[in-house]
Design an enzyme around this catalytic site. Structure first.
Site, PDB file in Angstrom:
ATOM      1  N   LYS A 203       0.826  -1.222   0.000  1.00  0.00           N
ATOM      2  CA  LYS A 203       0.000   0.000   0.000  1.00  0.00           C
ATOM      3  C   LYS A 203       0.856   1.268   0.000  1.00  0.00           C
ATOM      4  O   LYS A 203       2.009   1.263   0.417  1.00  0.00           O
ATOM      5  CB  LYS A 203      -1.004  -0.034   1.151  1.00  0.00           C
ATOM      6  CG  LYS A 203      -2.144  -1.009   0.802  1.00  0.00           C
ATOM      7  CD  LYS A 203      -3.315  -0.964   1.726  1.00  0.00           C
ATOM      8  CE  LYS A 203      -4.383  -1.958   1.212  1.00  0.00           C
ATOM      9  NZ  LYS A 203      -5.391  -2.281   2.216  1.00  0.00           N
ATOM     10  N   ARG A 239      -3.334 -10.004   4.908  1.00  0.00           N
ATOM     11  CA  ARG A 239      -3.779 -10.048   3.496  1.00  0.00           C
ATOM     12  C   ARG A 239      -2.629  -9.511   2.646  1.00  0.00           C
ATOM     13  O   ARG A 239      -2.310  -8.329   2.733  1.00  0.00           O
ATOM     14  CB  ARG A 239      -5.046  -9.203   3.348  1.00  0.00           C
ATOM     15  CG  ARG A 239      -5.681  -9.262   1.978  1.00  0.00           C
ATOM     16  CD  ARG A 239      -6.961  -8.425   1.939  1.00  0.00           C
ATOM     17  NE  ARG A 239      -7.610  -8.530   0.650  1.00  0.00           N
ATOM     18  CZ  ARG A 239      -7.279  -7.806  -0.412  1.00  0.00           C
ATOM     19  NH1 ARG A 239      -6.309  -6.916  -0.340  1.00  0.00           N
ATOM     20  NH2 ARG A 239      -7.907  -7.962  -1.553  1.00  0.00           N
TER      21      ARG A 239
END
Ligand code: 9MG
Length: 259
Positions: A203, A239
Site C-alpha cells: 500500500k 492479506r
C-alpha cells in the site's frame, strides 16, 4: 491470505490476473507457497475507483471460483450480496466485505444464510473520495467503535460471532500516520475479542514513509515489516500479494515470539 484481483485496475496487481487462467494459476501458487486462503475480487477498491456492475463482477470471479472449488480455500472480496451468495455456492468460505455489510441492505442476511465466515472492514467515506481528507480525533478508538457496532449488526442479523473477523482497513480513508497508528495500537481492536486482519501489503503509505510523497504502492521490504509488526501486536490474518516472502518472514517472527 493471498490476494488475487480479477480486475483491470487494482492498485498493485490490476490487469495481471484478469485472465481466468492466470488468476487460477496465481491462486494455486499462493496456496502452494503457504497461503491459508486466497481472496478473489472482481471490483477494485483502490482510492479513486468507481464500482463495476453486478454482471461484470460475476463474470470476472465465477469462472475463477468454479475452477478453484475443492482445490484452494477461497474468500470472495465483494460488497454485493448476489456475488457473495453465488461465490459461496461456488465454494468460497469467507466473504470479505470492505463495507462491513453497509454496501447493500441484503448483505447481512445473505451472509447469515450461507454460514460463511465474514471479514468486516472499516472504511471512512467510499473508495472514489476516501483519501481526500480523512479526519479522526482518535483513529484507533473511532475505528474500534465502528467495528464494534458492525459486529453487533452482523450478530443481530444471524451471523455467528465465531465466524467474524475484523479489519481496520489500512488505506481506506486514513492518512499515512493514521495507518501506522492503527498497527501501533492494535490492542484497541483486539479488545473487541475477534481475530484481526491487516492488509498493508504494497500500500502507498509504505512507499510514502520511505520518502516518496507521491508513491502509489510500497515495496516488498516495507510490506514485510508492516506484516511482521502487525503479527507481533496480535494480527492473525495478513492479506498479502507476495505470499512466499510473507510466509517466510512470519515463520521467523513466530519462532522469535515463541508462539
Ligand atoms: C479488498 N481489500 C483491499 N484492501 C483490503 C484490506 O486492507 N483488508 C481487507 N479485508 N480487504 C481489503
Amino acid at each position: 491470505m493471498g490476494v488475487v484481483n480479477v480486475t483491470p485496475d487494482s492498485f498493485s496487481d490490476g490487469g495481471v490476473h484478469l485472465d481466468p487462467d492466470r488468476a487460477v494459476a496465481a491462486a494455486h501458487e499462493m496456496a502452494a507457497a503457504g497461503a491459508a486462503i486466497v481472496d478473489v475480487g472482481g471490483e477494485s477498491t483502490r482510492p479513486g475507483s468507481d464500482g463495476v456492475s453486478l454482471d461484470e463482477e460475476l463474470a470476472r470471479v465465477l469462472p475463477v471460483l468454479e475452477r478453484l472449488a475443492g482445490r484452494v480455500p477461497v474468500s470472495i472480496d465483494t460488497a454485493k450480496p448476489e456475488v457473495a451468495r453465488r461465490a459461496v455456492e461456488a465454494g468460497a468460505e469467507l466473504v470479505n466485505d470492505v463495507t462491513a455489510l453497509r454496501g447493500h441492505p441484503d448483505m447481512a442476511e445473505v451472509v447469515a444464510g450461507t454460514d460463511a465466515y465474514v471479514c468486516l472492514m472499516h472504511m471512512q467515506g467510499e473508495p472514489r473520495t476516501m483519501q481526500v481528507s480523512p479526519r479522526y480525533d482518535d483513529v484507533a478508538s473511532e475505528v474500534a467503535a465502528f467495528l464494534e457496532e458492525r459486529l453487533a449488526v452482523a450478530v443481530a442479523a444471524g451471523i455467528r460471532e465465531e465466524r467474524i473477523c475484523l479489519d481496520p482497513g489500512i488505506g481506506f480513508g486514513k492518512t499515512v500516520e493514521q495507518n501506522f497508528e492503527l498497527i501501533r495500537r492494535l490492542d484497541v481492536l483486539l479488545a473487541l475479542g475477534r481475530p484481526v486482519a491487516i492488509g498493508f501489503s504494497r500500500k502507498s503509505s509504505l512507499g510514502r514513509i520511505l520518502g516518496d510523497p507521491e508513491a502509489r504502492t510500497g515495496p516488498l521490504s516495507a510490506s514485510l515489516a508492516a506484516a511482521v509488526t502487525a503479527y507481533e501486536r496480535g494480527a492473525t490474518i495478513l492479506r498479502v500479494h507476495d505470499v512466499r516472502a510473507h510466509v517466510e518472514a512470519l515463520t521467523v517472527a513466530r519462532a522469535v515470539v515463541g508462539a
